[in-house]
Design an enzyme around this catalytic site. Structure first.
Site, PDB file in Angstrom:
ATOM      1  CG  MET A  64      45.958  28.302  31.489  1.00 42.27           C
ATOM      2  SD  MET A  64      44.294  28.315  30.822  1.00 42.27           S
ATOM      3  CE  MET A  64      44.117  26.630  30.288  1.00 42.27           C
ATOM      4  N   GLY A  65      48.483  26.526  35.279  1.00 41.04           N
ATOM      5  CA  GLY A  65      48.625  25.685  36.466  1.00 41.04           C
ATOM      6  C   GLY A  65      48.359  24.224  36.174  1.00 41.04           C
ATOM      7  CG  HIS A  83      53.129  23.360  32.871  1.00 41.92           C
ATOM      8  ND1 HIS A  83      52.217  22.411  33.271  1.00 41.92           N
ATOM      9  CD2 HIS A  83      52.443  24.247  32.109  1.00 41.92           C
ATOM     10  CE1 HIS A  83      51.025  22.712  32.779  1.00 41.92           C
ATOM     11  NE2 HIS A  83      51.129  23.812  32.065  1.00 41.92           N
ATOM     12  CE  LYS A 121      49.357  19.380  24.822  1.00 42.13           C
ATOM     13  NZ  LYS A 121      48.690  20.469  25.510  1.00 42.13           N
ATOM     14  CG  ASP A 122      49.467  24.432  23.627  1.00 40.00           C
ATOM     15  OD1 ASP A 122      48.259  24.237  23.689  1.00 40.00           O
ATOM     16  OD2 ASP A 122      50.269  23.960  24.470  1.00 40.00           O
ATOM     17  CB  VAL A 157      57.410  17.258  27.861  1.00 42.29           C
ATOM     18  CG1 VAL A 157      57.705  16.186  28.901  1.00 42.29           C
ATOM     19  CG2 VAL A 157      58.529  18.294  27.822  1.00 42.29           C
ATOM     20  CB  SER A 212      47.651  17.787  28.187  1.00 39.48           C
ATOM     21  OG  SER A 212      46.522  18.605  28.383  1.00 39.48           O
ATOM     22  CB  SER A 213      46.535  20.682  32.783  1.00 33.50           C
ATOM     23  OG  SER A 213      47.762  21.373  32.832  1.00 33.50           O
ATOM     24  NE  ARG A 214      41.100  21.599  28.524  1.00 33.78           N
ATOM     25  CZ  ARG A 214      41.556  22.805  28.125  1.00 33.78           C
ATOM     26  NH1 ARG A 214      42.707  22.879  27.489  1.00 33.78           N
ATOM     27  NH2 ARG A 214      40.867  23.895  28.363  1.00 33.78           N
TER      28      ARG A 214
HETATM   29  P1  AMP Z   1      48.976  25.625  29.808  1.00 33.76           P
HETATM   30  O1  AMP Z   1      49.138  25.633  31.291  1.00 33.76           O
HETATM   31  O2  AMP Z   1      48.331  24.386  29.284  1.00 33.76           O
HETATM   32  O3  AMP Z   1      48.357  26.906  29.290  1.00 33.76           O
HETATM   33  O4  AMP Z   1      50.447  25.602  29.204  1.00 33.76           O
HETATM   34  C1  AMP Z   1      51.396  26.556  29.555  1.00 33.76           C
HETATM   35  C2  AMP Z   1      52.591  26.412  28.646  1.00 33.76           C
HETATM   36  O5  AMP Z   1      53.132  25.104  28.776  1.00 33.76           O
HETATM   37  C3  AMP Z   1      52.227  26.594  27.157  1.00 33.76           C
HETATM   38  O6  AMP Z   1      53.255  27.345  26.527  1.00 33.76           O
HETATM   39  C4  AMP Z   1      52.189  25.185  26.656  1.00 33.76           C
HETATM   40  O7  AMP Z   1      52.486  25.060  25.273  1.00 33.76           O
HETATM   41  C5  AMP Z   1      53.281  24.524  27.489  1.00 33.76           C
HETATM   42  N1  AMP Z   1      53.073  23.073  27.550  1.00 33.76           N
HETATM   43  C6  AMP Z   1      51.971  22.420  28.002  1.00 33.76           C
HETATM   44  N2  AMP Z   1      52.114  21.092  27.845  1.00 33.76           N
HETATM   45  C7  AMP Z   1      53.327  20.904  27.264  1.00 33.76           C
HETATM   46  C8  AMP Z   1      54.055  19.734  26.838  1.00 33.76           C
HETATM   47  N3  AMP Z   1      53.576  18.511  26.966  1.00 33.76           N
HETATM   48  N4  AMP Z   1      55.274  19.919  26.302  1.00 33.76           N
HETATM   49  C9  AMP Z   1      55.793  21.176  26.147  1.00 33.76           C
HETATM   50  N5  AMP Z   1      55.157  22.294  26.540  1.00 33.76           N
HETATM   51  C10 AMP Z   1      53.939  22.171  27.083  1.00 33.76           C
END
Ligand code: AMP
Length: 279
Positions: free
Chosen positions: A27-28, A34, A148-149, A175, A184-186
């Site tokens: 989701m950027g 990422h 993480k998810d 990570v 996390s992006s949040r």
């Molecule tokens: P998102 O942009 O948050 O939807 O995440 C995109 C992908 O990146 C998903 O497969 C997440 O599980 C992975 N991701 C996000 N944060 C982490 C992290 N801290 N460590 C490993 N993978 C991550």
């Protein structure tokens, strides 16, 4: 890097790629989490394709769809440095031409209602629906998802198996930031004081793991250790469970080596999730 923001340009660009394709849907607001997925996809495939799409179908009306960070220029610069072949930027019209409510949906009933699904009713249906569409469009050799998810990863693996989708799902470890907080992006929503406290979520998981490694196997005792640590903070626990990683079923009495601790919590206005392997 080729940037595609129309369906036709994506199809044409994908046709021009030869060899294996590793796909990283995001989701950027890209960060080191990422980056770990992207680096694996670049390393183990002839091409890496990344998508950035903030998928409205996975947000409830009261959630943060409008405010979710969208630093596209910085994201593109990061992807250029990482040797990504193709960036896919779908629009909502592109993904759901007849509207989200009329689109074909992919839903795994029971598992989507557990854990994160208890408070986020739309979430996993939105995830499986969008990931199925993206995988069918990109047709990668491998697709990369973060541990993480963990519940999301589990559902995607199940969807791919149930629907005979010809893709290998690769899991990438969490990570973390310098103090253990999962990237996390949040995390950008956290105030300075909240950021200092946010690592307590990881610390409580780590405390449980340490107790398990020292011989405590009883689920309730282990979870209570984590809960009492968080009771002393502003982190409000949504759930904390120990699950069998093969089934995602909750353990009720005894923990087994390799089980997964899963948790979600709220700190101020920010929802945090984390996971750790009990090994
Ligand atoms: P998102 O942009 O948050 O939807 O995440 C995109 C992908 O990146 C998903 O497969 C997440 O599980 C992975 N991701 C996000 N944060 C982490 C992290 N801290 N460590 C490993 N993978 C991550």
């Amino acid at each position: 890097m080729i940037v595609c923001d129309t369906l036709d340009s994506l199809r044409e660009a994908l046709d021009s790629l030869t060899g294996t394709v590793g796909f990283v849907p995001t989701m950027g607001a890209l960060h080191d989490g990422h980056k770990a997925l992207i680096r694996d996809a670049v390393k183990y495939n002839d091409h890496c394709v990344v998508s950035i799409y903030v998928n409205p179908a996975q947000f409830a009306p009261h959630e943060d769809l409008a405010t979710y960070p969208r630093p596209l220029t910085e994201d593109i610069a990061l992807l250029e440095k990482e040797d990504v072949s193709l960036l896919c930027l779908p629009s909502t019209f592109w993904m759901y031409p007849s509207g989200i409510s009329k689109a074909t949906q992919v839903y795994i009933p029971a598992l989507s209602k557990k854990y994160c699904g208890r408070t986020r009713k739309h979430f996993f249906r939105g995830i499986t629906t969008v990931v199925a569409r993206l995988l069918n469009l990109v047709r990668p050799t491998r697709a990369y998802f973060g541990e993480k998810d963990f519940q999301q990863l589990f559902l995607i693996k199940k969807m791919v198996a149930d629907l005979f989708m010809p893709v290998e799902i690769i899991a990438v470890p969490v990570v973390r930031d310098y103090d253990g907080l999962a990237k996390s992006s949040r995390n950008t929503y956290l105030s300075v004081s909240e950021r200092k406290e946010a690592s307590e979520l990881f610390n409580s998981l780590d405390l449980i793991r340490t107790a398990f490694l020292s011989g405590e196997e009883r689920v309730v005792e282990l979870l209570n250790l984590g809960k009492s640590r968080l009771d002393k903070t502003s982190v409000i626990l949504e759930y904390i469970v120990i699950v069998n990683p093969e089934t995602l079923q909750e353990r009720r009495s005894k923990v087994h080596v390799g089980d997964r601790l899963l948790t979600a919590a709220v700190l101020g206005k920010t929802r945090l999730i984390d996971t750790i392997e009990l090994r």
